[in-house]
Scaffold this motif. Structure first.
Motif, PDB file in Angstrom:
ATOM      1  N   ASP A 266       0.740  -1.163   0.081  1.00  0.00           N
ATOM      2  CA  ASP A 266      -0.035  -0.066  -0.064  1.00  0.00           C
ATOM      3  C   ASP A 266       0.923   1.288   0.064  1.00  0.00           C
ATOM      4  N   GLU A 267       1.980   1.116   0.695  1.00  0.00           N
ATOM      5  CA  GLU A 267       2.915   2.438   0.580  1.00  0.00           C
ATOM      6  C   GLU A 267       3.466   2.612  -0.693  1.00  0.00           C
ATOM      7  N   MET A 268       3.719   1.660  -1.442  1.00  0.00           N
ATOM      8  CA  MET A 268       3.912   2.141  -2.959  1.00  0.00           C
ATOM      9  C   MET A 268       2.735   2.676  -3.859  1.00  0.00           C
ATOM     10  N   ALA A 269       1.542   1.986  -3.436  1.00  0.00           N
ATOM     11  CA  ALA A 269       0.294   2.241  -4.065  1.00  0.00           C
ATOM     12  C   ALA A 269       0.156   3.856  -3.845  1.00  0.00           C
ATOM     13  N   ILE A 270       0.148   4.162  -2.656  1.00  0.00           N
ATOM     14  CA  ILE A 270      -0.035   5.681  -2.408  1.00  0.00           C
ATOM     15  C   ILE A 270       0.780   6.537  -2.867  1.00  0.00           C
ATOM     16  N   GLY A 271       2.316   6.022  -3.186  1.00  0.00           N
ATOM     17  CA  GLY A 271       3.304   6.772  -3.964  1.00  0.00           C
ATOM     18  C   GLY A 271       2.605   7.082  -5.420  1.00  0.00           C
ATOM     19  N   ALA A 272       1.869   5.881  -5.903  1.00  0.00           N
ATOM     20  CA  ALA A 272       1.270   5.869  -7.112  1.00  0.00           C
ATOM     21  C   ALA A 272       0.121   6.931  -7.397  1.00  0.00           C
TER      22      ALA A 272
END
Length: 349
Positions: A266-272
């Motif tokens: 999710d951390e990387m998804a929020i970065g996206a």
């Protein structure tokens, strides 16, 4: 002759720091009996336990953990050892462990470490020996490090390792495992069923079994619909928001911009999300995004994030209960499922 309540009130007014001797005197019981109550001995009658606890509550007595440790030749501390860039994952594990420890008389000690350091094993040895830990919970990826597991065996320290389910992690006991492929397969199928054919993949870091298992599961989901992870649409991240942002920017500014993205957490998804917003793309109208973990932020972002639920808090509770129940003796691995949670960040092409 003073009454029971008079003695307690007089002690409270004295403002003295309460000791176990004070508890025994005011409860009119032996110090040995009070000690048994404090250490949750099953041999104490319920009415005696209630009597001692009532005195403890009224005078504000708190057992000395060092004295307790000397008496039992060990501390009442469990260590949570980790080297993981996913802050929310570590927080969820901490919260789950604290849930299970509440009321047990045992406390949690956090110990971040650096698995790439030359002092990695020495650092953990020193931590365990200095704190005289009753047990440790080891989070991925260091839970898969054979040197560390060998150290714990040599020190005879009870431990539980948390990891992704894989043939390599099922050997031996001490394990809390998660079926990470299943949820990721569902995520791949979900995006394919929505009609997406250009699907970007933001992978987790090398050396993480979770990253390889999530990739394998996602690929299986795509292949079930005649698709695959395209090399040009795969970028590696490191489970941080910043890496997700950089990876998404790279994918979303390419000539073959994807219509959907799956991020390894999710951390990387929020970065996206951040990258899409900066480029003026609407989620999910212009870009569908799916993550992994189902962290608290998944419901707080807008639109709420479609993601794979990993029960990290429940896994941490199970790890602590395993240690408290068995003192680290090998048991069959406990296996937890992962499942896709569909929200508003994914839509048809």
């Amino acid at each position: 002759m003073t009454t029971y309540d008079d003695d307690i009130e007089a002690f409270i007014k004295s403002r003295k720091k309460a000791t176990i001797n004070d508890v025994a005197r005011l409860a009119r019981l032996s110090k040995k009996t009070v000690s048994r109550v404090i250490n949750a001995s099953p041999s104490v009658r319920a009415e005696t336990r209630d009597q001692v606890n009532a005195v403890i509550d009224r005078i504000g007595f708190r057992p000395d953990p060092q004295a307790r440790g000397l008496a039992f030749r060990r501390s009442f501390l469990i260590g949570l050892i980790y080297d993981n860039p996913n802050a929310q994952y570590v927080v969820n594990m901490q919260l789950g462990a604290l849930d299970a420890l509440r009321g047990s008389g045992t406390e949690l000690v956090l110990h971040p470490c650096d698995r790439h350091s030359d002092q990695f094993i020495k650092d953990i040895r020193d931590f365990i020996e200095l704190q005289r830990l009753a047990g440790v919970i080891v989070l991925p990826p260091i839970s898969e490090d054979k040197r560390l597991l060998g150290l714990l065996e040599d020190l005879k320290t009870p431990y539980v390792r948390v990891s992704a389910l894989h043939p390599a992690t099922t050997k031996g006991g001490h394990a809390i495992l998660s079926k990470e492929r299943i949820g990721c397969r569902a995520a791949g199928e979900h995006l394919a069923q929505l009609g997406h054919t250009r699907i970007g993949f933001i992978a987790g870091p090398d050396g993480y079994l979770s990253a390889s298992e999530r990739r394998a599961g996602f690929r299986e989901g795509l292949q079930a619909h005649g698709l695959d992870i395209e090399p040009a649409l795969e970028v590696q991240g490191d489970y941080t928001l910043e890496s997700g942002h950089a990876a998404a920017l790279r994918l979303l500014t390419s000539d073959t911009r994807p219509t959907a993205l799956f991020a390894g957490n999710d951390e990387m998804a929020i970065g996206a999300y951040k990258a899409a917003f900066g480029l003026g793309l609407r989620i999910p109208d212009d870009l569908s995004i799916c993550g992994y973990d189902d962290s608290p932020m998944a419901e707080r972002v807008y639109p709420p994030l479609t993601t794979v639920h990993l029960p990290t808090r429940d896994m941490a509770r199970a790890a602590v209960l395993t240690l408290l129940r068995s003192e680290g003796a090998p048991e069959d691995a406990l296996i937890f499922e992962s499942a896709l949670v569909v929200r508003q960040s994914t839509a048809k092409v």
